[in-house]
Structures are given as structure tokens and as C-alpha cells.
Design a protein around this motif. Sequence first.
Motif, PDB file in Angstrom:
ATOM      1  N   ASP A 263     -60.121 -38.144  68.567  1.00  0.00           N
ATOM      2  CA  ASP A 263     -60.510 -39.302  67.569  1.00  0.00           C
ATOM      3  C   ASP A 263     -59.424 -40.563  67.985  1.00  0.00           C
ATOM      4  OD1 ASP A 263     -61.942 -40.399  65.286  1.00  0.00           O
ATOM      5  OD2 ASP A 263     -60.134 -40.275  64.107  1.00  0.00           O
ATOM      6  N   THR A 264     -58.963 -40.453  69.023  1.00  0.00           N
ATOM      7  CA  THR A 264     -58.071 -41.559  69.444  1.00  0.00           C
ATOM      8  C   THR A 264     -58.483 -43.062  68.960  1.00  0.00           C
ATOM      9  OG1 THR A 264     -57.321 -40.269  71.284  1.00  0.00           O
ATOM     10  CG2 THR A 264     -56.647 -42.269  71.325  1.00  0.00           C
ATOM     11  N   HIS A 265     -57.624 -43.791  68.610  1.00  0.00           N
ATOM     12  CA  HIS A 265     -58.078 -44.993  67.955  1.00  0.00           C
ATOM     13  C   HIS A 265     -58.201 -46.110  69.309  1.00  0.00           C
ATOM     14  CE1 HIS A 265     -54.119 -47.092  68.272  1.00  0.00           C
ATOM     15  NE2 HIS A 265     -53.451 -45.846  67.540  1.00  0.00           N
ATOM     16  N   GLY A 266     -58.505 -47.132  69.240  1.00  0.00           N
ATOM     17  CA  GLY A 266     -58.993 -47.927  70.126  1.00  0.00           C
ATOM     18  C   GLY A 266     -57.760 -48.821  70.791  1.00  0.00           C
ATOM     19  N   GLY A 267     -56.539 -48.627  70.254  1.00  0.00           N
ATOM     20  CA  GLY A 267     -55.210 -49.391  70.340  1.00  0.00           C
ATOM     21  C   GLY A 267     -54.475 -48.452  71.577  1.00  0.00           C
ATOM     22  N   ARG A 268     -54.865 -47.474  72.254  1.00  0.00           N
ATOM     23  CA  ARG A 268     -54.202 -46.717  73.147  1.00  0.00           C
ATOM     24  C   ARG A 268     -55.294 -45.910  73.907  1.00  0.00           C
ATOM     25  NH1 ARG A 268     -53.164 -41.687  72.777  1.00  0.00           N
ATOM     26  NH2 ARG A 268     -53.241 -40.617  70.548  1.00  0.00           N
ATOM     27  N   TYR A 269     -54.921 -45.485  75.134  1.00  0.00           N
ATOM     28  CA  TYR A 269     -55.546 -44.472  75.744  1.00  0.00           C
ATOM     29  C   TYR A 269     -55.105 -43.057  75.611  1.00  0.00           C
ATOM     30  CZ  TYR A 269     -57.316 -47.877  79.262  1.00  0.00           C
ATOM     31  OH  TYR A 269     -57.946 -49.050  79.908  1.00  0.00           O
ATOM     32  N   ILE A 270     -55.780 -42.050  75.711  1.00  0.00           N
ATOM     33  CA  ILE A 270     -55.200 -40.801  75.501  1.00  0.00           C
ATOM     34  C   ILE A 270     -54.427 -40.502  76.576  1.00  0.00           C
ATOM     35  CG2 ILE A 270     -57.557 -40.172  74.523  1.00  0.00           C
ATOM     36  CD1 ILE A 270     -57.831 -37.865  76.669  1.00  0.00           C
ATOM     37  N   GLU A 271     -53.450 -39.297  76.071  1.00  0.00           N
ATOM     38  CA  GLU A 271     -52.409 -38.800  77.084  1.00  0.00           C
ATOM     39  C   GLU A 271     -52.993 -38.331  78.330  1.00  0.00           C
ATOM     40  OE1 GLU A 271     -49.196 -35.143  77.120  1.00  0.00           O
ATOM     41  OE2 GLU A 271     -50.904 -35.122  75.800  1.00  0.00           O
ATOM     42  N   GLY A 272     -52.281 -38.928  79.507  1.00  0.00           N
ATOM     43  CA  GLY A 272     -52.613 -39.028  80.672  1.00  0.00           C
ATOM     44  C   GLY A 272     -53.609 -39.674  81.384  1.00  0.00           C
ATOM     45  N   LEU A 273     -53.964 -40.859  80.719  1.00  0.00           N
ATOM     46  CA  LEU A 273     -55.062 -41.844  81.153  1.00  0.00           C
ATOM     47  C   LEU A 273     -54.578 -43.299  81.258  1.00  0.00           C
ATOM     48  CD1 LEU A 273     -58.707 -40.724  80.158  1.00  0.00           C
ATOM     49  CD2 LEU A 273     -57.441 -40.315  82.264  1.00  0.00           C
ATOM     50  N   ASP A 274     -55.024 -44.318  81.977  1.00  0.00           N
ATOM     51  CA  ASP A 274     -54.688 -45.485  81.886  1.00  0.00           C
ATOM     52  C   ASP A 274     -55.913 -46.109  82.501  1.00  0.00           C
ATOM     53  OD1 ASP A 274     -54.312 -45.436  84.738  1.00  0.00           O
ATOM     54  OD2 ASP A 274     -52.167 -45.480  84.670  1.00  0.00           O
ATOM     55  N   PRO A 275     -55.917 -47.584  82.641  1.00  0.00           N
ATOM     56  CA  PRO A 275     -57.171 -47.882  83.466  1.00  0.00           C
ATOM     57  C   PRO A 275     -57.451 -47.468  84.638  1.00  0.00           C
ATOM     58  CG  PRO A 275     -55.797 -49.866  82.582  1.00  0.00           C
ATOM     59  CD  PRO A 275     -55.049 -48.597  82.103  1.00  0.00           C
ATOM     60  N   GLN A 276     -56.570 -47.216  85.656  1.00  0.00           N
ATOM     61  CA  GLN A 276     -56.967 -46.858  86.961  1.00  0.00           C
ATOM     62  C   GLN A 276     -57.317 -45.403  87.051  1.00  0.00           C
ATOM     63  OE1 GLN A 276     -53.747 -47.323  89.544  1.00  0.00           O
ATOM     64  NE2 GLN A 276     -54.634 -46.419  91.370  1.00  0.00           N
ATOM     65  N   ALA A 277     -56.577 -44.479  86.371  1.00  0.00           N
ATOM     66  CA  ALA A 277     -57.042 -43.173  85.930  1.00  0.00           C
ATOM     67  C   ALA A 277     -58.260 -42.864  85.372  1.00  0.00           C
ATOM     68  CB  ALA A 277     -55.778 -42.316  85.278  1.00  0.00           C
ATOM     69  N   SER A 278     -58.517 -43.854  84.502  1.00  0.00           N
ATOM     70  CA  SER A 278     -59.974 -43.682  83.915  1.00  0.00           C
ATOM     71  C   SER A 278     -61.151 -43.966  84.861  1.00  0.00           C
ATOM     72  CB  SER A 278     -59.944 -44.662  82.824  1.00  0.00           C
ATOM     73  OG  SER A 278     -58.918 -44.581  81.785  1.00  0.00           O
ATOM     74  N   TYR A 279     -60.820 -44.931  85.663  1.00  0.00           N
ATOM     75  CA  TYR A 279     -62.127 -45.069  86.651  1.00  0.00           C
ATOM     76  C   TYR A 279     -61.819 -43.961  87.664  1.00  0.00           C
ATOM     77  CZ  TYR A 279     -63.132 -49.909  85.619  1.00  0.00           C
ATOM     78  OH  TYR A 279     -63.541 -51.162  84.903  1.00  0.00           O
ATOM     79  N   ALA A 280     -60.846 -43.508  88.026  1.00  0.00           N
ATOM     80  CA  ALA A 280     -60.718 -42.261  88.730  1.00  0.00           C
ATOM     81  C   ALA A 280     -61.570 -41.042  88.280  1.00  0.00           C
ATOM     82  CB  ALA A 280     -59.359 -41.805  89.229  1.00  0.00           C
ATOM     83  N   VAL A 281     -61.124 -40.619  86.878  1.00  0.00           N
ATOM     84  CA  VAL A 281     -61.907 -39.540  86.402  1.00  0.00           C
ATOM     85  C   VAL A 281     -63.314 -39.700  86.442  1.00  0.00           C
ATOM     86  CG1 VAL A 281     -62.433 -38.411  84.086  1.00  0.00           C
ATOM     87  CG2 VAL A 281     -60.091 -39.138  84.930  1.00  0.00           C
TER      88      VAL A 281
END
Length: 391
Positions: A263-281
Motif C-alpha cells: 500500500d506504498t503511497h505515491g511519494g516514494r518507491y518501495i524498498e529496493g527500487l528506483d526508476p532505473q531498477a523499476s525499468y530493469a524489473v
Amino acid sequence: MPLKPDGKPSVTPLVPPVQAAELERQIADHTDTYFKKTKEIVQRMGDKQVTYAVFMRRPVIFCPRLMVEWLEKVGAARGAKFGIELLHEEGTWVGAGEPLLYISGSMAQVVDLETIYLQKLGAACVAAYNAYSMCCDLPNVRFLAMDARHCAGAEMAEMMAYAASVGGKAARRDVGAAGFIGNATDATAHYFGNEKGFGTMPHALIGYAGSTLRAAELYAETFPGEQMTVLVDYYGQEVTDALAVCNRFPDAANEGRLAVRLDTHGGRYIEGLDPQASYAVLERHVPNAIRQYRTEHELRWLVGTGVSGAAIYHMRSTLDRAGFFNVKIVASSGFNAAKCKVMASVSAPIDIVGTGSYLPDSWTETYATADIVAYDGVPSVKVGREFLLRR
């Protein structure tokens, strides 16, 4: 039901006088004044038998039950019989402008009811349409109705729960979808065939306990043996806390009695992700999906902050690597029809969606309309609404 010339009942009402009087007070307080004045004119000048056509200006899933039950209750209180002809089955898709039903009866008895019976129809039909679309797009995902806190009071909450149940059943019928399995409150659980509402813990319990793991322990001690869904975003350590709870309750995890809720709010990424890591996932799990045309909203839902497609894949792969294959993922936070469609496009590994976002986005779309289409059996309707006349 025979009526006197003044439109008053000629038989004894079927509702106790005190209840009937209270119902009439509510109608008088909440109906549009021009309908009440019209009622007085008709009672003074002579009654007519009329037929109303009810329609909506957008496609909907037909949800007439609450409206029909209310009309039948008023009819019983007034000693009147309303002819209610449903033109579609409950849960049927109905196109824009198509008549939904016809209501016939004494004009003196029915003219002052329009405001209230339309309130009980329009929003439910639109919410059911949204719920239906969500369930059809994610047919293998179970849905939990969590709309009650977003509703304007108990009456709306009942309407929305009813709508979700109808939309979910229609999706089950049409595409074999899992649909809505329940909701969050006891009062409306019966619409889903349950005695009680579903739910385990809010963020408040995590804060009270001082840690996500301790909140899970408190819950397990208080409700031993129950299925448990643990919120894991409170401290911004979704992965760490999810694994800690799974390791603490390995039997529940392995037996499928444990779920983690993102239920992570839209102000941050969940633990372990950032934009680059999200694309990679996403590239690892659904190659080329991100390269399709996407709006800004779609991109955010896939690789942005909050509960994104990447976040869900990240949690699933983390649990699987740790051997917790049977731990389920509950996704919440803004799962409306559009977001569900995007999640379906990348086959996001969601087990349950908890949502209240099937509520109508634009309230103007919920406006149901009624027009008289016949007076004493003679067809008549205002110019431009001829499509409502009986064929």
C-alpha cells in the motif's frame, strides 16, 4: 390497486401507520419541491395513470434492486401498486440511452418519488460497470471491496457494496472471473454471501505495535489460526519486513495462510527500487512491455512510485527466492479500472486487489433520468426523448 379520484388509496396500507408516517416525512424532506407541488395539483385537479421510462446517458451494469425494494416499500405504505417492468436482468450491460425500466401507476402516488428512486439507481449502475471492467481485466485476481471509508454515509456504502457484488458476479458469469469475494464491513457483507467483513490490520496497528513484525505477532496472538494479511509499507521497508514476518510464521507462509499487502503511497518507491531498477524489473519479467505506447499515468503505474507493476514483481520475486511461494500479495492504493487494465497488460502477479476505486470518478455520469412516456395509456414525451417510448 383501485384508487379514488383524488389519487388516495382505496385499500388499507400494508405498513404500520407510524412507519408509514415516518417514510412520508422522509419523502417530503428529500424530494424536489416541484414534484411535491405537482402532486398537489394532480390530487386537486384529477389523477391519471402514467408510465415513466428510466434511462442513463452512458453504458452501465444494471443494478435496480435497491430502487425496486424502496418503491415496493412506499407502495405498501401508501396502499398503492406500482407496475415495475425491468427491461434487463440485474447485472446486464445496458447501452447509453436505452430504457432501463418502466414504472407505471397513479401519478398522484408516484410523481413525488422520482428524486429518491433515481438516487438509488444511477451511482450503483456506474460503480457496478467499473467493478465489472476491473474484474474482467484481471480475471484471475480476487477483489476485496474497501470503499466504505470513501462513501458519504451508510446509505452510499450499502449502494456501493451492492454495486461491487453485482459487477463481480457479472464478470464471473461472462468471463469466469474470480470477482469480488467480500468487503470490509459487516453491514454489507451479505451482498457477497458472507456473514462478516474481511480485513486484518490498518497502519494504525503497525504504529501502535512499534514494528511490522510485532504487529503481526499481536494479531496472531489475538486471532490465532486466522488468515493474516500484513501491511509492510509503514516503515518503508517492504521487503525486509515482509521477509521478517514470513520467517516468523513459516507454517502460515507455507500453507498459504499469510499475505503481504502493498500500500506504498505515491511519494516514494518501495524498498529496493528506483526508476532505473523499476525499468530493469519489468524488462526481466515482461520484456518489451514498457516499450509499448504508454501515457504518463500508465508509466507511473508500471515503473513509478507507489504500488507499481515493478513493485509487485519485485515483491513476488523476493518472496519466491526466499522459498515463500505460497505467500500471497494483496495490492491496494488507487486500483481503479484504468490501473487494473495496465496491471493486466503486464500480467502483474497480484493475488488480491483491495480497492474502493470502482466508485464513479465523475459524478455527472451517475445521473439517472426519468420521463413520463404515457398518460392514461396515450404515448407522450417531451421532444427529443421519443426513443423512450414503448416499441
